[in-house]
Scaffold this motif. Sequence first.
Motif, PDB file in Angstrom:
ATOM      1  N   TYR A  27      -1.975 -17.471  -0.906  1.00 37.21           N
ATOM      2  CA  TYR A  27      -2.801 -16.702  -1.851  1.00 37.21           C
ATOM      3  C   TYR A  27      -2.990 -15.266  -1.364  1.00 37.21           C
ATOM      4  N   ILE A  28      -3.194 -15.085  -0.066  1.00 34.39           N
ATOM      5  CA  ILE A  28      -3.281 -13.726   0.477  1.00 34.39           C
ATOM      6  C   ILE A  28      -1.990 -12.976   0.181  1.00 34.39           C
ATOM      7  N   GLY A  29      -0.845 -13.672   0.305  1.00 37.34           N
ATOM      8  CA  GLY A  29       0.444 -13.058  -0.001  1.00 37.34           C
ATOM      9  C   GLY A  29       0.584 -12.694  -1.461  1.00 37.34           C
ATOM     10  N   ASN A  30       0.031 -13.515  -2.357  1.00 33.13           N
ATOM     11  CA  ASN A  30       0.073 -13.190  -3.784  1.00 33.13           C
ATOM     12  C   ASN A  30      -0.707 -11.915  -4.085  1.00 33.13           C
ATOM     13  N   VAL A  31      -1.853 -11.763  -3.429  1.00 35.06           N
ATOM     14  CA  VAL A  31      -2.637 -10.529  -3.595  1.00 35.06           C
ATOM     15  C   VAL A  31      -1.847  -9.340  -3.052  1.00 35.06           C
ATOM     16  N   LEU A  32      -1.176  -9.541  -1.907  1.00 38.03           N
ATOM     17  CA  LEU A  32      -0.376  -8.474  -1.311  1.00 38.03           C
ATOM     18  C   LEU A  32       0.770  -8.060  -2.230  1.00 38.03           C
ATOM     19  N   GLN A  33       1.369  -9.020  -2.928  1.00 39.75           N
ATOM     20  CA  GLN A  33       2.446  -8.687  -3.861  1.00 39.75           C
ATOM     21  C   GLN A  33       1.969  -7.710  -4.933  1.00 39.75           C
ATOM     22  N   VAL A  34       0.788  -7.941  -5.445  1.00 35.91           N
ATOM     23  CA  VAL A  34       0.249  -7.042  -6.476  1.00 35.91           C
ATOM     24  C   VAL A  34      -0.045  -5.676  -5.863  1.00 35.91           C
ATOM     25  N   TYR A  35      -0.569  -5.668  -4.655  1.00 35.10           N
ATOM     26  CA  TYR A  35      -0.858  -4.398  -3.983  1.00 35.10           C
ATOM     27  C   TYR A  35       0.414  -3.581  -3.743  1.00 35.10           C
ATOM     28  N   GLY A  36       1.549  -4.248  -3.637  1.00 37.90           N
ATOM     29  CA  GLY A  36       2.804  -3.527  -3.454  1.00 37.90           C
ATOM     30  C   GLY A  36       3.062  -2.504  -4.546  1.00 37.90           C
ATOM     31  N   LEU A  37       2.564  -2.777  -5.753  1.00 35.95           N
ATOM     32  CA  LEU A  37       2.705  -1.830  -6.855  1.00 35.95           C
ATOM     33  C   LEU A  37       2.004  -0.507  -6.568  1.00 35.95           C
ATOM     34  N   ALA A  38       0.958  -0.553  -5.745  1.00 35.09           N
ATOM     35  CA  ALA A  38       0.109   0.624  -5.529  1.00 35.09           C
ATOM     36  C   ALA A  38       0.566   1.487  -4.365  1.00 35.09           C
ATOM     37  N   LEU A  39       1.529   1.024  -3.547  1.00 35.48           N
ATOM     38  CA  LEU A  39       1.808   1.699  -2.285  1.00 35.48           C
ATOM     39  C   LEU A  39       2.288   3.137  -2.471  1.00 35.48           C
ATOM     40  N   VAL A  40       3.266   3.356  -3.333  1.00 32.65           N
ATOM     41  CA  VAL A  40       3.800   4.712  -3.519  1.00 32.65           C
ATOM     42  C   VAL A  40       2.783   5.623  -4.207  1.00 32.65           C
ATOM     43  N   PRO A  41       2.189   5.215  -5.364  1.00 31.25           N
ATOM     44  CA  PRO A  41       1.199   6.119  -5.983  1.00 31.25           C
ATOM     45  C   PRO A  41       0.000   6.409  -5.090  1.00 31.25           C
ATOM     46  N   PHE A  42      -0.467   5.422  -4.321  1.00 28.97           N
ATOM     47  CA  PHE A  42      -1.593   5.660  -3.413  1.00 28.97           C
ATOM     48  C   PHE A  42      -1.221   6.679  -2.343  1.00 28.97           C
ATOM     49  N   SER A  43      -0.028   6.552  -1.772  1.00 28.40           N
ATOM     50  CA  SER A  43       0.406   7.479  -0.715  1.00 28.40           C
ATOM     51  C   SER A  43       0.534   8.898  -1.257  1.00 28.40           C
ATOM     52  N   VAL A  44       1.147   9.042  -2.437  1.00 30.56           N
ATOM     53  CA  VAL A  44       1.294  10.370  -3.044  1.00 30.56           C
ATOM     54  C   VAL A  44      -0.079  10.950  -3.371  1.00 30.56           C
ATOM     55  N   PHE A  45      -0.982  10.115  -3.847  1.00 28.54           N
ATOM     56  CA  PHE A  45      -2.348  10.547  -4.164  1.00 28.54           C
ATOM     57  C   PHE A  45      -3.025  11.129  -2.926  1.00 28.54           C
ATOM     58  N   GLN A  46      -2.913  10.449  -1.790  1.00 26.10           N
ATOM     59  CA  GLN A  46      -3.541  10.931  -0.560  1.00 26.10           C
ATOM     60  C   GLN A  46      -2.925  12.239  -0.087  1.00 26.10           C
ATOM     61  N   LEU A  47      -1.623  12.380  -0.206  1.00 24.11           N
ATOM     62  CA  LEU A  47      -0.972  13.636   0.159  1.00 24.11           C
ATOM     63  C   LEU A  47      -1.445  14.778  -0.737  1.00 24.11           C
ATOM     64  N   LEU A  48      -1.607  14.502  -2.012  1.00 23.80           N
ATOM     65  CA  LEU A  48      -2.045  15.535  -2.952  1.00 23.80           C
ATOM     66  C   LEU A  48      -3.459  16.020  -2.643  1.00 23.80           C
ATOM     67  N   LEU A  49      -4.339  15.114  -2.230  1.00 20.30           N
ATOM     68  CA  LEU A  49      -5.701  15.533  -1.895  1.00 20.30           C
ATOM     69  C   LEU A  49      -5.694  16.549  -0.761  1.00 20.30           C
ATOM     70  N   ARG A  50      -4.751  16.412   0.175  1.00 16.39           N
ATOM     71  CA  ARG A  50      -4.710  17.351   1.307  1.00 16.39           C
ATOM     72  C   ARG A  50      -4.298  18.758   0.875  1.00 16.39           C
TER      73      ARG A  50
END
Length: 535
Positions: free
Chosen positions: A362-385
């Motif tokens: 079940y933890i892995g299933n949650v992680l699979q969904v989080y995989g969708l967020a990895l690139v947009p989250f990273s770009v978002f953090q770079l943009l804030l800087r």
Amino acid sequence: MSRMLRAGAIMAAGTMVSRVTGFVRTMVLAYAIGTAALGDSYNAAYAIPYSILDLLLLGVLSSVIVPMIVRAQQNDPDGGQAYEQRLLTVATVTLVGVAVLAVFAAPLLIDLYTDWAPGSRRFEVGVTLARFILPQLAFFGVGAVAGAILNTRDRYGAPMWAPVLNNLVVICVFVAYAVMSPAKDDIERVSNGELALLGLGTTAGIVAQAAVLIVALRRAGFSFVPRFDLWNARLGEMAKAGVWTIGYVIVTQLGFVLTTNLSSAAGNEVLGHGISPYTLAFQLFQLPYGIIGVSVITAMLPRMSRAVGEGRLHDVRSEFGSSVKLVCALMVPVSLLLMVLGPAITVPIYGHGANSVADAVYIGNVLQVYGLALVPFSVFQLLLRVFYSFGDTRTPVFVGAGTTAVNAALMVVFYVLLPAAYAVMGLALAYAIAYGLGAVLAWWLAARRVQGLGGWSVGMALTRMYLASLPTAVLALAAVWVVTQVFGGLGFVNSLIVLSVGGGLGLLLYLGVAHRMRIPEVNSIVGMVARRVGR
């Protein structure tokens, strides 16, 4: 690019070891106390000091304090040493006071962050653990300021390696608990002495981490002398610049409070589907960003701040473009692998001791969904800087507020619509959608600020990275299908086979395909690794 790679490599190496030991730490945690009631109480108590620090310090650290330290080093006759001493004095006194108040307010804090009824066993255990863990506020905060001063002096090693000692201390604590405690994961049987071992042991790890950073600061030539001449500390300037950042942190923390309340409510209905799966999956999701993104951002922000101060906007654009491409060159394939291999990753880590294989899946299933967020989250953090390098802490508040509002609305919708067994997965999906929209908005605003961010160039680079990653995703899917069909499920050994083929060979396949496609960022990384191996 080469300078960023060298600085990033130093930090990434330390962060990699830190994250690997963090893996072991969470493995031992899940083994010792599980992801049900006791695990939820511990994770709720553990999250609170970080939320308070984020509110008081960590958000302001990168957006306000680092640029102000850089300006003091550039403009003050003593190179900013007196300013740094005043800053460390204020942080120490303030955070000690906050830690004391937080310990007394532990019941109110647990009530705020969870959906547990006061007087229930989960609530009482959470309060007890919080009282043991909250004193780490002072040590972690002082260490964070020391780390910021080291970063502005281009000393990146200690801030990235100090968490390793923290993890090792906590690993020893949880091993001791697993060996000595007769209660194990039974929240009804666990004693106050055993809770003290868990809580104070966690705080001891932070104390060790702070000590390493303070020693490193002294070796860097910084001599701490308490200074209470606060009229020279530029607190007014800091408050003016930081008020918007604090506003942003408040908004994001409100979203976090909603997340912990919804996940704890789901855990009340389905045991093992509450705060702990959310926390452990989120930690794994943050791992690639922590190794790659944070390392690049830490090296990028001081240089961008200097470029802005000297009016070199073309260097700001160049620095950002290089950073986002370098980060995404690895984030893109990793995000696809998380979406495919989530359970195969979590079963070997969390499927032991007090935790069942089903809990780990079940933890892995949650992680699979989080995989969708990895690139947009990273770009978002770079943009804030980009905004922070201009000393603009106001725009990120509005961007963060919009992102958090969308996230909160979607979390509530998915929580209502989905069964409790899937509620935490819905929280992860809301997070991914919100940060995707937030990255689009932040990009538009940042591009206006610096007169363009090279969107076409970055977009084409990302497209090529995704195309290069497709064979890796197909190989990972094939590995999952073959192993589950032939061997009948994802046990420990089967998961390792899937990870070896889908993850290990898959990443090598990506590097080979990307090299043939002549993706410059991947070629730079491969060349740097080859040179270091050649030595």
